[in-house]
Design a protein around this motif. Structure first.
Motif, PDB file in Angstrom:
ATOM      1  N   ALA A 148       1.007  -1.130   0.095  1.00 17.87           N
ATOM      2  CA  ALA A 148       0.137   0.018   0.035  1.00 17.87           C
ATOM      3  C   ALA A 148       0.688   1.304   0.014  1.00 17.87           C
ATOM      4  N   ILE A 149       0.567   2.123  -0.835  1.00 19.06           N
ATOM      5  CA  ILE A 149       1.194   3.438  -0.766  1.00 19.06           C
ATOM      6  C   ILE A 149       1.009   4.378   0.208  1.00 19.06           C
ATOM      7  N   PRO A 150       1.769   4.866   0.973  1.00 24.54           N
ATOM      8  CA  PRO A 150       1.470   5.680   2.219  1.00 24.54           C
ATOM      9  C   PRO A 150       0.736   6.945   1.865  1.00 24.54           C
ATOM     10  N   THR A 151      -0.119   7.352   2.719  1.00 23.04           N
ATOM     11  CA  THR A 151      -0.857   8.887   2.559  1.00 23.04           C
ATOM     12  C   THR A 151      -0.184   9.755   3.484  1.00 23.04           C
ATOM     13  N   LEU A 152      -0.166  10.885   2.872  1.00 21.59           N
ATOM     14  CA  LEU A 152       0.753  11.850   3.589  1.00 21.59           C
ATOM     15  C   LEU A 152      -0.355  12.452   5.094  1.00 21.59           C
ATOM     16  N   PRO A 153       0.336  12.464   6.092  1.00 23.78           N
ATOM     17  CA  PRO A 153      -0.409  12.554   7.413  1.00 23.78           C
ATOM     18  C   PRO A 153      -1.497  13.735   7.245  1.00 23.78           C
ATOM     19  N   GLU A 154      -1.245  14.829   6.245  1.00 28.31           N
ATOM     20  CA  GLU A 154      -2.441  16.034   6.224  1.00 28.31           C
ATOM     21  C   GLU A 154      -3.578  15.233   5.600  1.00 28.31           C
ATOM     22  N   HIS A 155      -3.453  14.118   5.046  1.00 28.11           N
ATOM     23  CA  HIS A 155      -4.603  13.612   4.177  1.00 28.11           C
ATOM     24  C   HIS A 155      -5.580  12.516   5.076  1.00 28.11           C
ATOM     25  N   THR A 156      -4.815  12.303   6.239  1.00 30.02           N
ATOM     26  CA  THR A 156      -5.475  11.212   7.235  1.00 30.02           C
ATOM     27  C   THR A 156      -6.957  11.474   7.438  1.00 30.02           C
ATOM     28  N   GLU A 157      -7.202  12.899   7.608  1.00 25.21           N
ATOM     29  CA  GLU A 157      -8.744  13.027   7.703  1.00 25.21           C
ATOM     30  C   GLU A 157      -9.642  12.862   6.596  1.00 25.21           C
ATOM     31  N   ARG A 158      -9.247  12.798   5.460  1.00 24.24           N
ATOM     32  CA  ARG A 158      -9.693  12.591   4.214  1.00 24.24           C
ATOM     33  C   ARG A 158     -10.212  11.138   4.291  1.00 24.24           C
ATOM     34  N   ILE A 159      -9.095  10.344   4.583  1.00 25.44           N
ATOM     35  CA  ILE A 159      -9.242   8.887   4.564  1.00 25.44           C
ATOM     36  C   ILE A 159     -10.414   8.489   5.932  1.00 25.44           C
ATOM     37  N   ALA A 160     -10.255   9.165   6.862  1.00 28.72           N
ATOM     38  CA  ALA A 160     -10.960   8.729   7.888  1.00 28.72           C
ATOM     39  C   ALA A 160     -12.555   9.078   7.651  1.00 28.72           C
ATOM     40  N   ALA A 161     -12.612  10.335   6.932  1.00 29.09           N
ATOM     41  CA  ALA A 161     -14.020  10.345   6.384  1.00 29.09           C
ATOM     42  C   ALA A 161     -14.765   9.425   5.426  1.00 29.09           C
ATOM     43  N   LEU A 162     -13.778   8.925   4.655  1.00 24.43           N
ATOM     44  CA  LEU A 162     -14.067   8.048   3.568  1.00 24.43           C
ATOM     45  C   LEU A 162     -14.564   6.732   4.262  1.00 24.43           C
ATOM     46  N   LEU A 163     -13.733   6.366   5.341  1.00 24.44           N
ATOM     47  CA  LEU A 163     -14.198   4.965   6.168  1.00 24.44           C
ATOM     48  C   LEU A 163     -15.353   5.183   7.197  1.00 24.44           C
ATOM     49  N   ALA A 164     -15.837   6.549   7.126  1.00 23.69           N
ATOM     50  CA  ALA A 164     -17.077   6.827   8.002  1.00 23.69           C
ATOM     51  C   ALA A 164     -18.382   6.199   7.606  1.00 23.69           C
ATOM     52  N   PRO A 165     -19.354   5.798   8.585  1.00 27.92           N
ATOM     53  CA  PRO A 165     -20.620   5.238   7.866  1.00 27.92           C
ATOM     54  C   PRO A 165     -21.146   6.144   7.120  1.00 27.92           C
ATOM     55  N   ASP A 166     -21.040   7.255   7.136  1.00 24.09           N
ATOM     56  CA  ASP A 166     -21.964   8.373   6.453  1.00 24.09           C
ATOM     57  C   ASP A 166     -21.356   8.831   5.143  1.00 24.09           C
TER      58      ASP A 166
END
Length: 398
Positions: A148-166
């Motif tokens: 898996a190619i790493p995600t920049l720390p500043e983008h972790t919130e985007r990933i968290a939002a993608l994984l959210a139920p809504d």
């Protein structure tokens, strides 16, 4: 072709793993035509395969997924850690969704049973090829172990939002298009019938919609679990942040310059132009910088670009994308009939570089830029491409 595990004067070695003896017997018969070109070995379970890999070098492993005791995903994950230079090919029948995601992380290429022998041979031949003429084995080792190619720390919130139920499909498209790793992984999976194969010039948006939100979330979640929680080296993080913003601006501009048929390729190539940097630099602490040369763009003497191109090749991304990434820093003379993917990425890259404070002088590459900007494909649009570049750079935060 050279740089095989057994040396350039030896045949490449391929190991097939399947718990059904009749499948292995069928492979022996159907691949007899390659017996003078490859050395082939066969294992009936994962443990036996690992023992064989510990004894002898191999170049490619082709494994089934549904096996007792150690399934294919576990086997290939082990190989990625212990033998990163070995290309990993999945050859399997129907797999459950959860297993399919494990496959997506563990393998390089994916084929469904029953596979046409010509397709299997073609994939293995591609896996035996090294894209770097000067750094064959070193580039393969650095790229081969990447799951898996790493995600920049500043983008972790985007990933968290993608994984959210809504999470929404629209939001998923935006997240993927802002993340090099997710873009590359979904392009890799989109060519496999495991995940609903799409035309090779499909846009990221169409791929996300075709795969569906649950699959995209599962892929993002699997990659997220592999990422280190250790803080990044501040200098390296800043270096990669600038490279990512440059890639975003270049992707926007190259997409406007490319022909409609080439637009998805140009945008993908521009976004992934520095994937080798991300692989080689991400998650490296301040005490792990031996062998890194940011000025030369290399790790242990291997250019970042060679590593990135090797990874994109292993993952089976479209040839125009790989070629454009490989050629980004080379002077380009396009065909009069069309700018091409590499041409669109090259001219966009040069224009974006010139917008950056402290970047190259405006007369750098002047003759090449003049020729590229006068190409009929760009001239016909009657746009101020330098102003378009400045706008794209501002939007990307450069």
């Amino acid at each position: 072709m050279s740089g095989f595990a057994t040396g350039s004067t030896s045949k490449p070695r391929v190991l097939f793993v399947d718990d059904e003896s009749r499948i292995l017997d069928g492979l022996r018969r159907s691949l007899r035509v390659k017996r003078n070109e490859w050395e082939m070995a066969f294992a009936v379970e994962g443990a036996e395969a690992l023992e064989m890999l510990a004894r002898d070098p191999y170049d490619v492993v082709v494994s089934d997924m549904r096996m007792p005791r150690m399934n294919g995903a576990e086997l290939l994950t082990n190989i990625s850690r212990e033998h990163p230079h070995i290309a990993r090919v999945v050859l399997s029948g129907h797999v459950e969704p959860d297993t399919a995601i494990q496959v997506a992380v563990a393998g390089h290429r994916f084929l469904t049973k029953p596979a046409e022998v010509t397709s299997l041979i073609a994939v293995i031949e591609q896996m035996l090829f090294r894209t770097s003429s000067a750094h064959q084995d070193a580039a393969r080792r650095l790229a081969g172990g990447v799951r898996a190619i790493p995600t920049l720390p500043e983008h972790t919130e985007r990933i968290a939002a993608l994984l959210a139920p809504d999470a929404s499909l629209t939001g998923a498209v935006q997240t993927v298009m802002h993340d090099v790793g997710l873009t590359a992984k979904l392009l890799q999976l989109s060519t496999s019938t495991f995940f609903g194969a799409r035309p090779r010039n499909s846009s990221i948006e169409s791929i996300v919609h075709a795969m569906g939100l649950p699959t995209v979330q599962a892929v993002a979640g699997a990659g997220h679990e592999l990422r280190s929680t250790e803080p990044w080296d501040p200098e390296i993080e800043q270096h990669l942040r600038v490279a990512w913003r440059h890639a975003m601006a270049t992707a926007s501009l190259a997409g406007s310059m490319a022909s409609p048929a080439n637009r998805p390729y140009a945008q993908a190539a521009a976004l992934m132009q520095d994937v080798g940097q991300l692989i080689c630099l991400a998650e490296i602490g301040a005490d792990q910088r031996a062998g890194l040369d940011l000025a030369a763009g290399s790790r242990d003497g291997v250019p970042f670009r060679d590593v990135g191109v090797e990874l994109l090749h292993l993952w089976g991304l479209p040839a125009p994308v790989i070629s454009a990434v490989a050629q980004r820093d080379r002077p380009h003379t396009p065909d009069p009939s069309g700018l091409g993917v590499a041409g669109a990425v090259r001219v966009a890259h040069l224009l974006i570089r010139q917008t950056r404070p402290g970047g190259p002088e405006t007369d750098a590459h002047a003759a090449e830029l003049t020729a590229l900007l006068s190409h009929p494909q760009l001239a016909a649009q009657n746009l101020d491409w330098r102003e378009s570049a400045a706008s794209a750079a501002r939007e990307a935060g450069l």
